[in-house]
Design an enzyme around this catalytic site. Structure first.
Site, PDB file in Angstrom:
ATOM      1  N   SER A   1       0.817  -1.214   0.000  1.00 42.69           N
ATOM      2  CA  SER A   1       0.000   0.000   0.000  1.00 42.69           C
ATOM      3  C   SER A   1       0.852   1.266   0.000  1.00 42.69           C
ATOM      4  CB  SER A   1      -0.908   0.009   1.225  1.00 42.69           C
ATOM      5  OG  SER A   1      -1.703  -1.143   1.260  1.00 42.69           O
TER       6      SER A   1
HETATM    7  N1  SAH Z   1      -1.219  -4.467   3.900  1.00 42.03           N
HETATM    8  C1  SAH Z   1      -0.520  -4.932   2.721  1.00 42.03           C
HETATM    9  C2  SAH Z   1      -1.383  -4.719   1.491  1.00 42.03           C
HETATM   10  C3  SAH Z   1      -1.496  -5.948   0.730  1.00 42.03           C
HETATM   11  S1  SAH Z   1      -2.638  -5.934  -0.611  1.00 42.03           S
HETATM   12  C4  SAH Z   1       0.838  -4.303   2.591  1.00 42.03           C
HETATM   13  O1  SAH Z   1       1.103  -3.313   3.283  1.00 42.03           O
HETATM   14  O2  SAH Z   1       1.674  -4.800   1.835  1.00 42.03           O
HETATM   15  C5  SAH Z   1      -3.954  -6.902   0.041  1.00 42.03           C
HETATM   16  C6  SAH Z   1      -3.641  -8.298   0.452  1.00 42.03           C
HETATM   17  O3  SAH Z   1      -4.858  -8.917   0.852  1.00 42.03           O
HETATM   18  C7  SAH Z   1      -3.078  -9.184  -0.670  1.00 42.03           C
HETATM   19  O4  SAH Z   1      -1.872  -9.739  -0.262  1.00 42.03           O
HETATM   20  C8  SAH Z   1      -4.155 -10.264  -0.855  1.00 42.03           C
HETATM   21  O5  SAH Z   1      -3.631 -11.532  -1.203  1.00 42.03           O
HETATM   22  C9  SAH Z   1      -4.799 -10.276   0.510  1.00 42.03           C
HETATM   23  N2  SAH Z   1      -6.153 -10.852   0.541  1.00 42.03           N
HETATM   24  C10 SAH Z   1      -7.170 -10.690  -0.344  1.00 42.03           C
HETATM   25  N3  SAH Z   1      -8.251 -11.379   0.044  1.00 42.03           N
HETATM   26  C11 SAH Z   1      -7.922 -12.004   1.217  1.00 42.03           C
HETATM   27  C12 SAH Z   1      -8.604 -12.889   2.104  1.00 42.03           C
HETATM   28  N4  SAH Z   1      -9.868 -13.273   1.899  1.00 42.03           N
HETATM   29  N5  SAH Z   1      -7.942 -13.334   3.183  1.00 42.03           N
HETATM   30  C13 SAH Z   1      -6.658 -12.958   3.432  1.00 42.03           C
HETATM   31  N6  SAH Z   1      -5.958 -12.137   2.634  1.00 42.03           N
HETATM   32  C14 SAH Z   1      -6.578 -11.659   1.537  1.00 42.03           C
END
Ligand code: SAH
Length: 218
Positions: free
Chosen positions: A65
């Site tokens: 993010s």
């Molecule tokens: N907070 C993270 C942002 C990652 S993007 C950072 O700072 O890097 C969002 C993430 O949510 C992705 O890695 C994706 O695989 C995960 N995601 C999406 N749906 C999900 C679910 N149902 N359960 C767990 N993770 C999920």
């Protein structure tokens, strides 16, 4: 600007200024951002851009993010030192690391095994001992560890995240991007202590979707 590379300190100072100018002013949050080396969470190809205030690609087609959004969401949760926080969507682990500097315990769930493994390695490198990870579908929350003081969802939920709201303490706070399209609204739910919530829309955001089930691919 000169062609000469700026020092990491200068780049970080610039990033902190960018967050401040956009309304992230909570000292605890700014200190946590300042103390978290974003280059450790960024793929090799994008390390040069780790101090930019922008989202960047990571493995599995996901993103780390934008620092401003990480700061804003962390600030919106109004975390207390004693809080247990649930984070859905570990991704690179950058947001997790920032939460871990402010909260007592951070529970984080990711549906890609590869991302979870890489994030766990980073938590170890940084010596973060208050992060508890789980590979699984975060849409269902973490019932065994509920209720939580705070919940942060870092993937876009198509509608009201009812399972997660049900795992929040009565006066807890949940922040999540809500919406089905490419642009969502960052929504904050503040528990009224009697089972209801005050709902507030903060800003428009762009997150990858919250998907059902764990990823079959690595
Ligand atoms: N907070 C993270 C942002 C990652 S993007 C950072 O700072 O890097 C969002 C993430 O949510 C992705 O890695 C994706 O695989 C995960 N995601 C999406 N749906 C999900 C679910 N149902 N359960 C767990 N993770 C999920």
């Amino acid at each position: 600007m000169s062609e000469e590379a700026e020092s990491p300190e200068t780049r970080m100072a610039r990033l902190i200024l960018a967050l401040r100018s956009q309304g992230v002013v909570d000292a605890k949050v700014l200190n946590a951002v300042e103390g978290t080396p974003r280059e450790l969470f960024t793929p090799e190809l994008f390390k040069e851009r780790a101090f930019e205030d922008s989202a960047l690609p990571i493995a599995c087609g996901q993103t780390i993010s934008q620092p401003f959004i990480v700061g804003l969401m962390t600030q919106a949760l109004k975390i207390d030192r004693r809080d247990r926080v649930l984070e859905i969507g570990t991704g690179s682990g950058y947001q997790t690391a920032i939460l871990s500097k402010i909260a007592r315990l951070v529970y984080t769930v990711e549906r890609y095994r590869t991302l979870m493994g890489e994030a766990e390695g980073r938590f170890k490198t940084l010596g973060l001992t208050n992060v508890i990870t789980r590979f699984g579908d975060g849409g269902a929350g973490w019932p065994e560890q509920a209720p939580f003081d705070r919940v942060m969802v870092t993937a876009a939920a198509p509608g009201e995240p009812t399972a997660l709201l049900s795992q929040l303490k009565p006066a807890g706070i949940l922040v999540a991007p809500i919406g089905k399209g490419p642009v969502q609204v960052l929504r904050r739910y503040v528990g009224d202590g009697k089972g209801g919530f005050a709902v507030e829309d903060l800003i428009e955001v762009r997150f990858v979707p919250l998907l059902d089930g764990v990823a079959k691919e690595l």
